[in-house]
Design a protein around this motif. Structure first.
Motif, PDB file in Angstrom:
ATOM      1  N   ILE A  55       1.285   7.174   6.469  1.00  0.00           N
ATOM      2  CA  ILE A  55       1.116   8.154   5.382  1.00  0.00           C
ATOM      3  C   ILE A  55       1.330   9.568   5.907  1.00  0.00           C
ATOM      4  N   HIS A  56       0.726   9.884   7.048  1.00  0.00           N
ATOM      5  CA  HIS A  56       0.869  11.228   7.617  1.00  0.00           C
ATOM      6  C   HIS A  56       2.321  11.499   8.015  1.00  0.00           C
ATOM      7  N   LYS A  57       3.011  10.494   8.520  1.00  0.00           N
ATOM      8  CA  LYS A  57       4.407  10.662   8.899  1.00  0.00           C
ATOM      9  C   LYS A  57       5.258  11.007   7.678  1.00  0.00           C
ATOM     10  N   ARG A  58       5.004  10.316   6.561  1.00  0.00           N
ATOM     11  CA  ARG A  58       5.792  10.568   5.349  1.00  0.00           C
ATOM     12  C   ARG A  58       5.450  11.929   4.739  1.00  0.00           C
ATOM     13  N   LEU A  59       4.162  12.289   4.791  1.00  0.00           N
ATOM     14  CA  LEU A  59       3.747  13.580   4.232  1.00  0.00           C
ATOM     15  C   LEU A  59       4.376  14.747   4.992  1.00  0.00           C
TER      16      LEU A  59
ATOM     17  N   MET B 274       7.702  15.867   3.501  1.00  0.00           N
ATOM     18  CA  MET B 274       7.804  16.176   2.072  1.00  0.00           C
ATOM     19  C   MET B 274       7.695  17.673   1.817  1.00  0.00           C
ATOM     20  N   LYS B 275       8.502  18.162   0.877  1.00  0.00           N
ATOM     21  CA  LYS B 275       8.565  19.597   0.582  1.00  0.00           C
ATOM     22  C   LYS B 275       7.497  20.049  -0.406  1.00  0.00           C
ATOM     23  N   ASN B 276       6.959  19.110  -1.213  1.00  0.00           N
ATOM     24  CA  ASN B 276       5.988  19.511  -2.246  1.00  0.00           C
ATOM     25  C   ASN B 276       4.548  19.552  -1.730  1.00  0.00           C
ATOM     26  N   ILE B 277       4.366  19.400  -0.408  1.00  0.00           N
ATOM     27  CA  ILE B 277       3.030  19.353   0.178  1.00  0.00           C
ATOM     28  C   ILE B 277       2.693  20.708   0.800  1.00  0.00           C
ATOM     29  N   LEU B 278       1.568  21.310   0.384  1.00  0.00           N
ATOM     30  CA  LEU B 278       1.108  22.566   0.983  1.00  0.00           C
ATOM     31  C   LEU B 278       0.528  22.276   2.363  1.00  0.00           C
ATOM     32  N   TYR B 279      -0.409  21.302   2.426  1.00  0.00           N
ATOM     33  CA  TYR B 279      -0.936  20.799   3.698  1.00  0.00           C
ATOM     34  C   TYR B 279      -1.698  19.515   3.423  1.00  0.00           C
ATOM     35  N   PHE B 280      -2.018  18.792   4.489  1.00  0.00           N
ATOM     36  CA  PHE B 280      -2.862  17.605   4.358  1.00  0.00           C
ATOM     37  C   PHE B 280      -3.814  17.538   5.556  1.00  0.00           C
ATOM     38  N   GLN B 281      -4.958  16.879   5.344  1.00  0.00           N
ATOM     39  CA  GLN B 281      -5.988  16.825   6.382  1.00  0.00           C
ATOM     40  C   GLN B 281      -6.914  15.642   6.116  1.00  0.00           C
ATOM     41  N   ASP B 282      -7.725  15.281   7.124  1.00  0.00           N
ATOM     42  CA  ASP B 282      -8.736  14.249   6.921  1.00  0.00           C
ATOM     43  C   ASP B 282      -9.732  14.748   5.880  1.00  0.00           C
ATOM     44  N   ALA B 283     -10.050  13.889   4.925  1.00  0.00           N
ATOM     45  CA  ALA B 283     -10.867  14.304   3.777  1.00  0.00           C
ATOM     46  C   ALA B 283     -12.343  14.021   4.007  1.00  0.00           C
TER      47      ALA B 283
ATOM     48  N   GLN C  49       0.828  -1.209   0.000  1.00  0.00           N
ATOM     49  CA  GLN C  49       0.000   0.000   0.000  1.00  0.00           C
ATOM     50  C   GLN C  49       0.861   1.256   0.000  1.00  0.00           C
ATOM     51  N   LEU C  50       1.942   1.249   0.762  1.00  0.00           N
ATOM     52  CA  LEU C  50       2.819   2.418   0.816  1.00  0.00           C
ATOM     53  C   LEU C  50       3.567   2.615  -0.501  1.00  0.00           C
ATOM     54  N   ALA C  51       3.912   1.516  -1.176  1.00  0.00           N
ATOM     55  CA  ALA C  51       4.562   1.630  -2.491  1.00  0.00           C
ATOM     56  C   ALA C  51       3.620   2.286  -3.495  1.00  0.00           C
ATOM     57  N   VAL C  52       2.328   1.886  -3.477  1.00  0.00           N
ATOM     58  CA  VAL C  52       1.339   2.494  -4.375  1.00  0.00           C
ATOM     59  C   VAL C  52       1.117   3.954  -3.999  1.00  0.00           C
ATOM     60  N   PHE C  53       1.042   4.241  -2.696  1.00  0.00           N
ATOM     61  CA  PHE C  53       0.867   5.617  -2.221  1.00  0.00           C
ATOM     62  C   PHE C  53       1.963   6.529  -2.773  1.00  0.00           C
ATOM     63  N   GLU C  54       3.219   6.115  -2.640  1.00  0.00           N
ATOM     64  CA  GLU C  54       4.324   6.950  -3.095  1.00  0.00           C
ATOM     65  C   GLU C  54       4.327   7.118  -4.606  1.00  0.00           C
ATOM     66  N   LYS C  55       3.995   6.042  -5.320  1.00  0.00           N
ATOM     67  CA  LYS C  55       3.949   6.118  -6.787  1.00  0.00           C
ATOM     68  C   LYS C  55       2.863   7.092  -7.246  1.00  0.00           C
ATOM     69  N   GLU C  56       1.673   6.970  -6.660  1.00  0.00           N
ATOM     70  CA  GLU C  56       0.558   7.824  -7.071  1.00  0.00           C
ATOM     71  C   GLU C  56       0.793   9.281  -6.673  1.00  0.00           C
TER      72      GLU C  56
ATOM     73  N   THR D 271      -7.355  10.724   3.491  1.00  0.00           N
ATOM     74  CA  THR D 271      -6.511  11.908   3.691  1.00  0.00           C
ATOM     75  C   THR D 271      -6.451  12.720   2.403  1.00  0.00           C
ATOM     76  N   LEU D 272      -6.780  14.001   2.526  1.00  0.00           N
ATOM     77  CA  LEU D 272      -6.691  14.929   1.394  1.00  0.00           C
ATOM     78  C   LEU D 272      -5.351  15.651   1.458  1.00  0.00           C
ATOM     79  N   ILE D 273      -4.657  15.696   0.315  1.00  0.00           N
ATOM     80  CA  ILE D 273      -3.347  16.327   0.239  1.00  0.00           C
ATOM     81  C   ILE D 273      -3.412  17.481  -0.757  1.00  0.00           C
ATOM     82  N   LYS D 274      -3.122  18.683  -0.297  1.00  0.00           N
ATOM     83  CA  LYS D 274      -3.022  19.839  -1.190  1.00  0.00           C
ATOM     84  C   LYS D 274      -1.575  19.998  -1.612  1.00  0.00           C
ATOM     85  N   LEU D 275      -1.378  20.072  -2.923  1.00  0.00           N
ATOM     86  CA  LEU D 275      -0.020  20.122  -3.478  1.00  0.00           C
ATOM     87  C   LEU D 275       0.378  21.559  -3.816  1.00  0.00           C
TER      88      LEU D 275
END
Length: 321
Positions: A289-293, A296-305, A255-262, A315-319
């Motif tokens: 997922i939250h720990k890895r996010l 990361m430098k390309n993430i504006l913010y993330f939150q429960d979606a 799951q984490l491999a797919v997460f990073e790829k996507e 989890t919603l991620i704003k890029l």
């Protein structure tokens, strides 16, 4: 059955001796080459002393009157390929099988390649058309398994077609490993299978890493999403299309491999946001997922979606632009 009793596996040809009673349903047995592993009480049968003596006499009768064994000259090999490595899951443990489906006998050794050193795991002899349990591996920290090197020499009695020594290094990554599920040859056991004497590119470490990066996630659901947004469902049944239960450590790595790829694909495509549906469960996937996010430098913010849709299961991620 008691410690010291000789038993035979019901689903194979191996015989061994009970060396430990783990619990009322499980024994630890040791087979002839010194390898030991746990088996269920229901998977073994007691070998009587009468039966053992009978086969011992039959073996002796096959020797010549001079006391030397009589060897029959074998024909040239018909099956030149068919050396497999099989992983049979048993709870959080994999039983590792070496399978020789060729017409050659094999003399082989298996090494674990660690940083700056080599750990010898097993060495032995494998008859033509036979299999052998050679090791046990924990499924924990799957992606941290060291590379394993397999070296085999081919042999036949009499005149035969000589073959060069086989040497392969195999790397294990969950995204590639998950796609190799099937029946382990010659054992009728379900597990994960590598063919060691197939095209080397199929098990080359670099190729396995590439196959991990190209693992395909399930198509995003057709929803009324605004442009630039994207949803990825990380539930295993969605990713693999199979309903079989997968050991937790393997599922998490995949799951984490797919997460990073996507996520990398979304950043490269210039998307505004991406949502990962990870479910609630025990919270391990969400936490990882939250720990890895957070790093990361390309993430504006993330939150429960959209809690009304997912609760705390996405989890919603704003890029960043």
């Amino acid at each position: 059955m008691n410690i010291g009793d000789k038993v035979r596996l019901l689903r194979g040809t191996e015989e061994g001796v009970i060396i430990r009673v783990i619990n009322e349903n499980t024994y630890e047995i040791e087979i002839e080459d010194g390898f030991s592993f746990p088996v269920l009480k229901s998977e073994v049968v007691l070998v009587s002393k009468t039966e053992a003596e009978h086969f011992k006499r039959d073996s002796s009768a096959q020797q010549s009157s001079s006391g030397q064994k009589t060897f029959v000259k074998e024909t040239q090999a018909v099956a030149e390929k068919g050396i497999y490595l099989g992983f049979e899951p048993k709870g959080d443990i994999f039983t590792v099988w070496m399978i020789n489906n060729t017409d050659y006998e094999l003399v082989f050794k298996i090494d674990e390649l660690m940083k700056g050193t080599t750990l010898g795991l097993h060495a032995g002899h494998l008859e033509a058309k036979s299999s052998q349990a050679i090791a046990s591996k924990s499924s924990q920290n799957f992606d941290n398994w060291s590379d394993m090197q397999f070296t085999c020499m081919y042999f036949q009695k009499g005149i035969y077609k000589s073959k060069p020594m086989l040497s392969r290094v195999v790397s294990f990554k969950a995204a590639a490993f998950m796609h190799k599920k099937g029946t382990i040859p010659m054992t009728s056991k379900e597990g994960y299978v590598y063919q060691l004497d197939d095209n080397p590119a199929k098990i080359n470490a670099d190729e396995i890493k590439n196959s991990m990066l190209s693992a395909k996630a399930a198509p995003a659901p057709k929803t009324d999403q605004k442009p630039g947004s994207h949803e990825v469902d990380l539930h295993m049944e969605k990713l693999t299309g199979q309903k079989e239960e997968v050991p937790t450590s393997q599922a998490l790595s995949y799951q984490l491999a797919v997460f990073e790829k996507e996520l990398d694909s979304a950043i490269a495509a210039g998307r505004d946001e991406i949502t990962f549906i990870h479910g609630v469960g025990n919270g391990v996937l969400r936490e990882e997922i939250h720990k890895r996010l957070s790093k990361m430098k390309n993430i504006l913010y993330f939150q429960d979606a959209q809690k009304q849709r997912f609760g705390y299961g996405a989890t919603l991620i704003k890029l960043k632009d």
